[in-house]
Design an enzyme around this catalytic site. Structure first.
Site, short mmCIF file in Angstrom:
data_model
loop_
_atom_site.label_atom_id
_atom_site.label_comp_id
_atom_site.label_asym_id
_atom_site.label_seq_id
_atom_site.Cartn_x
_atom_site.Cartn_y
_atom_site.Cartn_z
N ARG A 87 0.26 -3.54 -1.61
CA ARG A 87 1.71 -3.49 -1.78
C ARG A 87 2.32 -4.59 -0.92
O ARG A 87 2.14 -4.59 0.30
CB ARG A 87 2.25 -2.11 -1.37
CG ARG A 87 3.75 -2.06 -1.35
CD ARG A 87 4.31 -0.70 -0.90
NE ARG A 87 5.76 -0.79 -0.86
CZ ARG A 87 6.53 -0.48 0.18
NH1 ARG A 87 5.99 0.01 1.28
NH2 ARG A 87 7.83 -0.62 0.12
N HIS A 131 12.74 -5.72 0.38
CA HIS A 131 12.34 -5.13 1.66
C HIS A 131 13.19 -5.81 2.74
O HIS A 131 12.66 -6.42 3.65
CB HIS A 131 10.84 -5.29 1.88
CG HIS A 131 10.24 -4.31 2.84
ND1 HIS A 131 9.18 -3.49 2.54
CD2 HIS A 131 10.57 -4.01 4.11
CE1 HIS A 131 8.86 -2.74 3.59
NE2 HIS A 131 9.71 -3.04 4.57
N GLU A 176 13.17 1.76 1.21
CA GLU A 176 13.95 2.47 2.23
C GLU A 176 15.42 2.09 2.27
O GLU A 176 15.91 1.56 3.27
CB GLU A 176 13.33 2.24 3.62
CG GLU A 176 11.87 2.67 3.72
CD GLU A 176 11.36 2.68 5.16
OE1 GLU A 176 11.99 2.06 6.03
OE2 GLU A 176 10.34 3.33 5.42
N ASN A 303 7.51 6.88 2.20
CA ASN A 303 7.07 6.33 3.49
C ASN A 303 7.18 7.44 4.52
O ASN A 303 8.27 7.96 4.76
CB ASN A 303 7.94 5.14 3.92
CG ASN A 303 7.72 3.92 3.04
OD1 ASN A 303 6.84 3.92 2.17
ND2 ASN A 303 8.49 2.89 3.26
N TYR A 305 6.17 8.73 8.43
CA TYR A 305 5.67 8.43 9.77
C TYR A 305 5.68 9.64 10.69
O TYR A 305 4.77 9.85 11.47
CB TYR A 305 6.50 7.29 10.40
CG TYR A 305 6.22 5.97 9.73
CD1 TYR A 305 5.21 5.15 10.20
CD2 TYR A 305 6.92 5.57 8.61
CE1 TYR A 305 4.91 3.95 9.58
CE2 TYR A 305 6.63 4.36 7.97
CZ TYR A 305 5.62 3.56 8.46
OH TYR A 305 5.31 2.39 7.84
N GLU A 362 3.80 4.00 2.42
CA GLU A 362 3.58 3.58 3.81
C GLU A 362 3.21 4.80 4.63
O GLU A 362 3.82 5.86 4.49
CB GLU A 362 4.85 2.99 4.46
CG GLU A 362 5.18 1.59 4.03
CD GLU A 362 6.43 1.05 4.72
OE1 GLU A 362 6.70 1.42 5.89
OE2 GLU A 362 7.14 0.27 4.08
O1 LGS Z 1 7.45 -2.04 9.54
C1 LGS Z 1 8.22 -1.00 9.02
C2 LGS Z 1 7.56 0.33 9.22
C3 LGS Z 1 7.15 0.72 10.61
O2 LGS Z 1 7.68 2.06 10.78
C4 LGS Z 1 8.47 -1.18 7.53
O3 LGS Z 1 8.97 -2.45 7.23
C5 LGS Z 1 9.46 -0.15 7.06
O4 LGS Z 1 9.44 -0.11 5.64
C6 LGS Z 1 9.31 1.25 7.67
O5 LGS Z 1 10.58 1.65 8.08
N1 LGS Z 1 8.49 1.36 8.85
C7 LGS Z 1 8.52 2.34 9.77
N2 LGS Z 1 9.25 3.39 9.71
C8 LGS Z 1 9.34 4.46 10.61
C9 LGS Z 1 10.62 5.20 10.44
C10 LGS Z 1 10.94 6.06 11.61
C11 LGS Z 1 12.39 6.43 11.59
C12 LGS Z 1 13.07 6.26 12.91
C13 LGS Z 1 14.56 6.05 12.77
C14 LGS Z 1 15.17 5.52 14.06
C15 LGS Z 1 16.66 5.49 14.03
#
Ligand code: LGS
Length: 457
Positions: A87, A131, A176, A303, A305, A362
């Site tokens: 991807r 993205h 996202e 996605n 996490y 993801e």
């Molecule tokens: O690298 C990004 C990864 C890493 O952790 C990627 O580009 C994104 O698509 C994605 O958001 N990614 C990611 N998300 C973790 C989301 C945790 C949410 C925390 C919110 C903080 C305000």
């Protein structure tokens, strides 16, 4: 490497259907570099990253992992890892340097070379169209606050589909939109850096609209049956205590973190709690918008996490996934490791939203990695994270969730947005001064798991 025996890996692999797609994911601005080459226009991240204080240590994606120049080597690497799918995302300003109008064919040529290289190795290409790297020319006209950006996106989607639509295994329109809207327009930690929650609501609406408008354009220009979907960042909500106020906080957090985008896509309406809890107004919805947004898609990209914990007391206004729980484990980003949240999330999407097909687009973790000697990066925590989350998906599959693929975030260490290069998510280590790639133990483990999958089917 992993503590699991070959039998254990095969047992886990056998839970997944034979056609299940295993891959890894990246995004254009995070890996490509070559920011000023071959006619690429500027994106909002090129501009945002140069604003002092926005990215740790003032780092930018100018060079990143220099994937633009290492593309063939990176595809070889994917093949050697045994990946079946990849991807990646397409940088809008490489295709349309001004966002609309003149097409830069050299941009299309690059992605065509990538797709053909993947196909030559038997790796299925999944392309994400957005993205987060919006052409600055469009930002200067209002970016996602402007309805016209959604129409520009649909035109751009068709241009890309006309070139690649005969060869892709899947399209992802938006990555996202919650992050693009809230982090970019609501709290300003991502590009374009606005701090206005009402603006975030408007941006979110136009991001959703752009997705709906692009679907028929992609369908018309792609080979019949190419699946089209959208990717959301979703985080199941858990109550931190059983206080009475926590129940309402729970609903509000769910409306904000999950239903804001799920409900328009699958139910044709926004959750009222999203506006009520934050004292916000509805976005500028025009007649027909909600039908366009709810245009049926072929799959939802998830996605995942971490989970989000909420407590109802006044001391905690925002949902968080960062409290320190006794006994809980956290990644280098400070996010709690909570695999069962993924099982629950996938089952909810199946049972409550009746999503016909799911891909985990993801999943992964940042940890502090070190190169040992010349060629070893030992990352037992990431390996364990991946194993436990794949197991969690297996549990959802066994209970009927229609999950069809999984992409590790990320193939390579890369530019982690506001964190710069300080956070490493790759299953492959990147030595930035030399751009050397070194497969981490988690990468070797993933290869072993993919072998077990082949053997089990
Ligand atoms: O690298 C990004 C990864 C890493 O952790 C990627 O580009 C994104 O698509 C994605 O958001 N990614 C990611 N998300 C973790 C989301 C945790 C949410 C925390 C919110 C903080 C305000």
């Amino acid at each position: 490497m992993g503590n699991q025996t070959e039998e254990e890996l095969q047992q886990l692999a056998a839970v997944f259907p034979a056609k299940f797609v295993w891959g890894a994911a990246t995004a254009s601005y995070q890996i490509e570099g070559a920011a000023h080459e071959d006619g690429r226009g500027l994106s909002i991240w090129d501009r945002f990253a140069t604003i002092p204080g926005k990215v740790q240590r003032g780092e930018t994606g100018d060079i990143a992992t220099d994937h633009y120049h290492h593309m063939h080597e990176d595809v070889e690497l994917m093949a050697s890892l045994g990946l079946k799918a990849y991807r990646f995302s397409i940088a809008w300003p490489r295709i349309l340097p001004e966002g609309r109008g003149t097409i830069n064919t050299r941009g299309l040529d690059f992605y065509e070379r990538l797709v053909d290289a993947l196909l030559a190795k038997g790796i299925s290409p999944f392309a994400t169209l957005y993205h987060w790297d919006l052409p600055v020319a469009l930002q200067d006209q209002g970016g996602w606050l402007e309805r016209s950006t959604a129409y520009a996106f649909a035109d751009y989607a068709e241009i890309v589909a006309r070139r690649l639509g005969d060869r892709l295994s899947g399209w992802i329109t938006q990555n996202e939109p919650w992050c693009a809207a809230f982090l970019g327009y609501g709290i300003g930690v991502h590009a374009p850096g606005l701090e206005d929650q009402q603006a975030a609501i408007t941006a979110g609406h136009h991001l959703l609209l752009s997705h709906g408008l692009a679907i028929p354009r992609l369908r018309a220009a792609s080979k019949a049956g190419t699946p089209i979907g959208i990717t959301l960042n979703l985080s199941p909500i858990y109550a931190a205590d059983d206080a009475a106020e926590t129940r309402q906080a729970f609903e509000n957090a769910d409306a904000f973190s999950n239903r804001w985008f799920l409900d328009p896509l699958y139910r044709g309406s926004y959750p009222e709690e999203l506006f009520r809890a934050r004292g916000l107004a509805h976005p500028p919805i025009q007649a027909g918008d909600m039908e366009i947004i709810a245009t049926p898609t072929d799959f939802l990209g998830v996605n995942y996490y971490s989970r989000t914990l909420v407590a109802g007391g006044p001391e905690q206004k925002e949902p968080t996934n960062k409290p320190t729980l006794p006994g809980a484990e956290y990644t280098d980003m400070g996010w709690e490791i909570f695999p069962q949240g993924l099982t629950n999330l996938l089952l909810r999407l199946h049972n409550e939203y009746h999503v016909p097909s799911l891909y985990v687009t993801e999943n992964g973790a940042a940890f502090k990695d070190h190169l040992n000697g010349d060629s070893v990066v030992s990352d037992p925590q990431r390996l364990d994270y991946l194993y436990k989350h794949i197991k969690a998906i297996g549990k959802a599959v066994a209970q009927g969730a229609p999950v069809h693929g999984y992409f590790v975030w990320s193939l390579l260490d890369n530019f982690e947005w506001a964190e710069g290069y300080s956070k490493r998510f790759g299953i492959v280590y990147v030595d930035y001064p030399t751009q050397r790639r070194i497969v981490k133990d988690s990468g070797h483990w993933y290869t072993a798991f993919l072998k077990a999958f082949e053997q089990a089917h």
